[in-house]
Design a protein around this motif. Structure first.
Motif, mmCIF file in Angstrom:
data_model
loop_
_atom_site.group_PDB
_atom_site.id
_atom_site.type_symbol
_atom_site.label_atom_id
_atom_site.label_comp_id
_atom_site.label_asym_id
_atom_site.label_seq_id
_atom_site.Cartn_x
_atom_site.Cartn_y
_atom_site.Cartn_z
ATOM 1 N N THR A 89 0.509 -1.246 -0.336
ATOM 2 C CA THR A 89 -0.226 -0.192 0.085
ATOM 3 C C THR A 89 0.815 1.510 -0.071
ATOM 4 O OG1 THR A 89 0.092 0.104 2.078
ATOM 5 C CG2 THR A 89 -1.782 -1.087 1.096
ATOM 6 N N ASP A 90 2.023 0.835 0.453
ATOM 7 C CA ASP A 90 3.050 2.392 0.104
ATOM 8 C C ASP A 90 4.262 2.347 -0.337
ATOM 9 O OD1 ASP A 90 1.826 2.564 3.748
ATOM 10 O OD2 ASP A 90 3.704 1.794 2.932
ATOM 11 N N ASP A 116 7.590 2.870 2.336
ATOM 12 C CA ASP A 116 8.448 3.164 3.806
ATOM 13 C C ASP A 116 9.776 3.735 3.257
ATOM 14 O OD1 ASP A 116 5.318 2.713 4.389
ATOM 15 O OD2 ASP A 116 6.544 1.061 4.834
ATOM 16 N N GLN A 136 6.705 7.204 5.904
ATOM 17 C CA GLN A 136 5.440 6.132 5.087
ATOM 18 C C GLN A 136 4.899 7.442 3.773
ATOM 19 O OE1 GLN A 136 2.398 5.241 7.058
ATOM 20 N NE2 GLN A 136 2.445 3.267 6.272
ATOM 21 N N PRO A 194 1.959 6.699 1.340
ATOM 22 C CA PRO A 194 0.883 6.161 0.510
ATOM 23 C C PRO A 194 0.753 6.023 -1.409
ATOM 24 C CG PRO A 194 -0.382 7.328 2.407
ATOM 25 C CD PRO A 194 1.398 7.296 2.258
ATOM 26 N N TYR A 195 0.682 5.131 -1.224
ATOM 27 C CA TYR A 195 0.411 5.159 -3.487
ATOM 28 C C TYR A 195 -0.385 5.802 -3.499
ATOM 29 C CZ TYR A 195 3.817 1.054 -2.857
ATOM 30 O OH TYR A 195 5.306 0.472 -2.309
ATOM 31 N N ASP A 207 -1.741 8.758 -2.304
ATOM 32 C CA ASP A 207 -1.764 9.962 -2.490
ATOM 33 C C ASP A 207 -0.548 10.751 -3.831
ATOM 34 O OD1 ASP A 207 -2.656 10.315 -0.606
ATOM 35 O OD2 ASP A 207 -1.295 10.421 0.901
ATOM 36 N N TRP A 208 -0.169 9.850 -4.725
ATOM 37 C CA TRP A 208 0.672 9.959 -5.050
ATOM 38 C C TRP A 208 -0.079 10.304 -6.753
ATOM 39 C CZ3 TRP A 208 5.943 6.665 -6.182
ATOM 40 C CH2 TRP A 208 6.230 6.369 -5.027
ATOM 41 N N GLU A 239 3.163 14.254 -4.676
ATOM 42 C CA GLU A 239 1.396 13.724 -4.004
ATOM 43 C C GLU A 239 0.862 14.790 -3.966
ATOM 44 O OE1 GLU A 239 2.658 10.906 -0.091
ATOM 45 O OE2 GLU A 239 4.350 12.524 0.031
ATOM 46 N N CYS A 254 2.895 1.498 -9.032
ATOM 47 C CA CYS A 254 2.488 2.915 -8.714
ATOM 48 C C CYS A 254 2.598 3.364 -10.681
ATOM 49 C CB CYS A 254 3.249 3.889 -7.853
ATOM 50 S SG CYS A 254 3.271 3.322 -6.850
#
Length: 130
Positions: free
Chosen positions: A65-66, A68, A78, A80-81, A83-84, A102, A126
């Motif tokens: 999910t992200d 790190d 961290q 999170p994908y 927000d990309w 992001e 991503c």
């Protein structure tokens, strides 16, 4: 344990292996420039040493999910994908800079990790069409 995306599924966490190409290249450039200008060469060489320390201590882990960022076993950031919005690896002949945007910020990260695995993880987790 360091693995590659081709050995795993998207549900597994992948830790990127460090790459010392950029720090060593920067250090050598600083030493070479030091023959022309000791101060400029010294600053560049010190930056190369800083990058070497960062490559030795920082780790990127791609979870399902992200992304790190770890120093040792402590997670320090961290991303999170979800927000990309975009990502790019600059200068393909010798990848030196990883950029991602992001929703609220942008990030520039020197490529201190295996660039091939970095690209594979980004493409897998991503998509470039973000």
């Amino acid at each position: 344990m360091t693995t590659t995306p081709t050995e795993t599924t998207a549900l597994e966490t992948i830790e990127l292996a460090p790459s010392y190409r950029l720090p060593i290249g920067t250090l050598l450039l600083g030493l070479a420039i030091g023959f022309l200008n000791i101060w400029v060469g010294g600053v560049i060489a010190l930056f190369g040493i800083f990058l070497m320390i960062q490559a030795a201590t920082l780790r990127l882990r791609f979870s399902p999910t992200d992304l790190d960022v770890y120093r040792g076993e402590n997670r320090i950031r961290q991303f999170p994908y979800a927000d990309w919005q975009n990502w790019e690896i600059f200068w393909q002949p010798v990848p030196i800079l990883f950029y991602f945007k992001e929703i609220k910020s942008i990030h520039f990260v020197p490529v201190l990790f295996n660039p091939k695995t970095l690209r594979e993880c980004l493409e897998q987790r991503c998509s470039p069409e973000l």
